[in-house]
Design a protein around this motif. Structure first.
Motif, PDB file in Angstrom:
ATOM      1  N   GLN A 205     -91.609   7.213 -98.479  1.00  0.00           N
ATOM      2  CA  GLN A 205     -90.694   5.995 -96.944  1.00  0.00           C
ATOM      3  C   GLN A 205     -91.050   4.984 -97.479  1.00  0.00           C
ATOM      4  OE1 GLN A 205     -88.263   7.297 -93.771  1.00  0.00           O
ATOM      5  NE2 GLN A 205     -88.412   4.518 -95.023  1.00  0.00           N
ATOM      6  N   ILE A 206     -92.597   4.887 -97.636  1.00  0.00           N
ATOM      7  CA  ILE A 206     -93.297   3.278 -97.784  1.00  0.00           C
ATOM      8  C   ILE A 206     -92.307   3.019 -99.233  1.00  0.00           C
ATOM      9  CG2 ILE A 206     -95.312   2.942 -97.913  1.00  0.00           C
ATOM     10  CD1 ILE A 206     -96.962   5.050 -96.424  1.00  0.00           C
ATOM     11  N   GLU A 207     -92.424   3.955 -99.970  1.00  0.00           N
ATOM     12  CA  GLU A 207     -92.389   3.336-101.217  1.00  0.00           C
ATOM     13  C   GLU A 207     -90.610   2.646-101.239  1.00  0.00           C
ATOM     14  OE1 GLU A 207     -93.706   6.220-104.730  1.00  0.00           O
ATOM     15  OE2 GLU A 207     -91.655   5.307-105.808  1.00  0.00           O
ATOM     16  N   TYR A 208     -89.772   3.502-100.574  1.00  0.00           N
ATOM     17  CA  TYR A 208     -88.408   3.329-100.496  1.00  0.00           C
ATOM     18  C   TYR A 208     -88.825   1.783-100.063  1.00  0.00           C
ATOM     19  CZ  TYR A 208     -86.068   7.430-101.870  1.00  0.00           C
ATOM     20  OH  TYR A 208     -85.126   8.305-102.132  1.00  0.00           O
ATOM     21  N   PRO A 214     -82.603   0.374 -98.041  1.00  0.00           N
ATOM     22  CA  PRO A 214     -83.042   0.523 -96.614  1.00  0.00           C
ATOM     23  C   PRO A 214     -83.347   1.825 -96.624  1.00  0.00           C
ATOM     24  CG  PRO A 214     -80.867   0.204 -97.626  1.00  0.00           C
ATOM     25  CD  PRO A 214     -81.540  -0.094 -98.951  1.00  0.00           C
ATOM     26  N   VAL A 215     -84.017   2.589 -96.925  1.00  0.00           N
ATOM     27  CA  VAL A 215     -84.128   4.285 -96.559  1.00  0.00           C
ATOM     28  C   VAL A 215     -84.339   4.440 -95.211  1.00  0.00           C
ATOM     29  CG1 VAL A 215     -84.507   6.495 -97.581  1.00  0.00           C
ATOM     30  CG2 VAL A 215     -83.528   4.541 -98.719  1.00  0.00           C
ATOM     31  N   ASN A 348     -93.622  -5.567 -92.135  1.00  0.00           N
ATOM     32  CA  ASN A 348     -92.114  -5.456 -93.282  1.00  0.00           C
ATOM     33  C   ASN A 348     -91.081  -5.357 -92.686  1.00  0.00           C
ATOM     34  OD1 ASN A 348     -89.673  -3.907 -94.249  1.00  0.00           O
ATOM     35  ND2 ASN A 348     -91.596  -4.002 -96.205  1.00  0.00           N
ATOM     36  N   LYS A 349     -90.299  -6.632 -92.749  1.00  0.00           N
ATOM     37  CA  LYS A 349     -89.420  -6.842 -91.762  1.00  0.00           C
ATOM     38  C   LYS A 349     -88.530  -5.682 -91.524  1.00  0.00           C
ATOM     39  CE  LYS A 349     -90.287 -12.039 -91.231  1.00  0.00           C
ATOM     40  NZ  LYS A 349     -88.653 -12.570 -91.075  1.00  0.00           N
ATOM     41  N   GLN A 350     -88.210  -5.198 -93.127  1.00  0.00           N
ATOM     42  CA  GLN A 350     -86.787  -4.070 -93.301  1.00  0.00           C
ATOM     43  C   GLN A 350     -86.902  -3.261 -92.483  1.00  0.00           C
ATOM     44  OE1 GLN A 350     -86.242  -2.533 -96.812  1.00  0.00           O
ATOM     45  NE2 GLN A 350     -83.442  -2.257 -96.218  1.00  0.00           N
ATOM     46  N   PHE A 351     -88.239  -2.584 -92.128  1.00  0.00           N
ATOM     47  CA  PHE A 351     -88.557  -1.049 -91.251  1.00  0.00           C
ATOM     48  C   PHE A 351     -87.800  -1.494 -90.354  1.00  0.00           C
ATOM     49  CE2 PHE A 351     -91.879   1.375 -89.405  1.00  0.00           C
ATOM     50  CZ  PHE A 351     -91.070   2.117 -90.106  1.00  0.00           C
ATOM     51  N   ILE A 352     -88.938  -2.471 -89.233  1.00  0.00           N
ATOM     52  CA  ILE A 352     -89.668  -2.869 -87.796  1.00  0.00           C
ATOM     53  C   ILE A 352     -88.167  -3.536 -88.010  1.00  0.00           C
ATOM     54  CG2 ILE A 352     -90.203  -5.850 -88.017  1.00  0.00           C
ATOM     55  CD1 ILE A 352     -91.653  -1.965 -85.897  1.00  0.00           C
ATOM     56  N   GLY A 353     -87.008  -4.361 -88.515  1.00  0.00           N
ATOM     57  CA  GLY A 353     -85.761  -4.577 -88.469  1.00  0.00           C
ATOM     58  C   GLY A 353     -85.025  -2.843 -87.828  1.00  0.00           C
ATOM     59  N   MET A 354     -85.200  -2.402 -88.745  1.00  0.00           N
ATOM     60  CA  MET A 354     -84.140  -0.809 -88.710  1.00  0.00           C
ATOM     61  C   MET A 354     -84.445  -0.823 -86.854  1.00  0.00           C
ATOM     62  SD  MET A 354     -84.755   0.210 -92.304  1.00  0.00           S
ATOM     63  CE  MET A 354     -83.564   1.773 -92.609  1.00  0.00           C
TER      64      MET A 354
END
Lengths: 362, 104
Positions: A205-208, A214-215, A348-354
């Motif tokens: 998950q972290i690697e993606y 966007p997994v 990570n902006k993408q993760f926390i944004g999701m």
């Protein structure tokens, strides 16, 4: 919102090893569905709701597609029905059904176990369903979207990472909603194997995310959101909707707390066809607390009490109204792993944004 | 203010007693066919259930299980707020785990 699981057939084209439905040879007819709509006001009075969501549920609901075609226009005309969807393995899809689903904007929840279909979800004939999925991939992908519901059972152990990669790479399912089977089927050894393997899944998950893909694997999102919501709004009143915030309407015209109770013909609540209320059962699910995790001794002392919704109500009732010990151990592992992933990715902006956007949807 | 462990112990005990009482009432409901007494049992069951719910709410309040997020409007949630609150939740769980280990 009140949830109605409308079990329009108990028959299924698959024989999933972990499935709680019994594949009873019953299929709902149009007059029975009409009775639900005609007498919905009775349920509204009993459960104090104005609006509802309806799931076409099975068995495999696409096996009774005629009823879906007949009833979707009725649901669209019913102001009380705010949404409806089909819970399906999608193997019965064809161009005609796709056109109908698309033209009516019907939401589909795709249940798909990826590589595990090979042995977990054989066709009724006993043959592999995986090869059929491969054959029908193009047609299924037209409406499956990015999300699938994938059940994790002890037989999944050893291939968790391989299967997630398959779902993401081969099918483009970037939101694989992995869910553990919450029945008493996990041995102590299984739990330890799960503990050993899940860290690899977390690292995947972290690697993606670090690779800008966007997994979001369902495990992590669900458990973080559960905790956040539990602390923000307080612990939920019930573990699940069964018999309190939702119910199953079976082909025999009887309402049960959920489809699992329905397929076992246990704890009927209301026979809409004959107008019979089973008051003791109704009261039991509305008022009693024996099957509510809010009152379980094991839960009261648990560090995850505030956010955890425990397991399946049916399983817990069969377990003397206690949570299932090894399922709790799996939850503990998953909460720990969710915090591990969160700590690695929180900036990570993408993760926390999701995560944030999901919270805003709730 | 009483020590949190004492509060937790007492609340836990009280809830356990309520659950046991409910089980006894449930037994009576299932085995006593006298309609007037059945009504009484149901009334008592209702009241005792409310008491149980209130005790649980009191526990949330006194033991501080709840992190105050009331100032957060979910619709306007910021990423940093999510980070801060999940960090707080993690810390709360960590402390509880340590307490439980000490108790053992």
């Amino acid at each position: 919102m009140f949830i109605i699981e409308s079990v329009i057939t108990e028959e299924c084209n698959l024989g999933c090893t972990y499935c709680y439905m019994h594949n009873n040879p019953t299929t709902m007819e149009m007059p029975t569905f009409q009775i639900l709509l005609d007498k919905l006001n009775i349920l509204q009075d009993l459960y104090h709701f104005d609006e509802y969501h309806l799931d076409y549920f099975g068995g495999e609901p696409l096996l009774n597609f005629k009823l879906i075609e007949q009833t979707v226009p009725l649901l669209k005309q019913d102001n009380r029905c705010k949404s409806f969807s089909i819970i399906s393995n999608l193997l019965e899809l064809d161009d005609y059904k796709i056109d109908f689903i698309k033209s009516n904007n019907i939401t589909v929840s795709f249940s798909f176990d990826g590589l595990w279909n090979e042995y977990n979800r054989p066709l009724r004939s006993g043959k592999s369903s995986l090869s059929l999925y491969e054959k029908k991939k193009d047609i299924i992908k037209q409406i499956a979207g990015k999300h699938c519901k994938t059940m994790v059972s002890p037989t999944s152990l050893g291939t968790l990472v391989a299967n997630i990669k398959y779902l993401v790479s081969d099918w483009g399912l970037t939101s694989p909603d992995l869910t553990i089977v919450r029945d008493d089927i996990w041995t102590d050894d299984d739990v330890e194997h799960f503990r050993e393997e899940i860290r690899d899944v977390s690292n995947l998950q972290i690697e993606y995310i670090k690779d800008n893909k966007p997994v979001m694997i369902g495990f992590y999102q669900l458990y973080l959101l559960d905790m956040f919501i539990g602390y923000k709004y307080n612990k939920r009143d019930t573990g699940c909707f069964a018999g309190k915030k939702g119910m199953a309407y079976m082909p025999n015209g009887i309402c049960y707390p959920c489809a699992r109770f329905g397929t076992n013909r246990e704890y009927p609540i209301y026979d809409l066809v004959n107008g019979i209320i089973y008051k003791d059962n109704y009261n039991m699910f509305i008022d009693y607390k024996f099957h509510n995790p809010k009152f379980f001794d094991d839960c009261l002392n648990c560090v995850y009490y505030q956010g955890c919704n425990a397991g399946c109500t049916y399983s817990q009732m069969k377990n003397d109204n206690r949570p299932i010990k090894n399922v709790c151990k799996l939850f503990d592992i998953l909460y720990n792993e969710s915090f591990y992933v969160f700590n690695q990715l929180k900036y990570n902006k993408q993760f926390i944004g999701m995560l944030t956007s999901k919270l805003k949807e709730i | 203010m009483l020590d949190k462990q004492i509060i937790t112990f007492n609340l836990f005990n009280a809830v356990e007693h309520i659950v046991e009482s409910m089980k006894f009432l449930d037994f009576l409901l299932a085995n006593d066919n006298d309609e007037s007494r059945q009504e009484v049992y149901k009334d008592v069951m209702y009241n005792i259930r409310i008491s149980g719910e209130r005790l649980c709410d009191l526990g949330d309040f006194l033991v501080g299980n709840k992190i105050d997020l009331s100032n957060i409007d979910i619709g306007k949630l910021q990423d940093q707020q999510v980070i801060d609150y999940i960090d707080k939740i993690q810390e709360r769980i960590k402390v509880k785990k340590e307490q439980q280990t000490e108790d053992k």
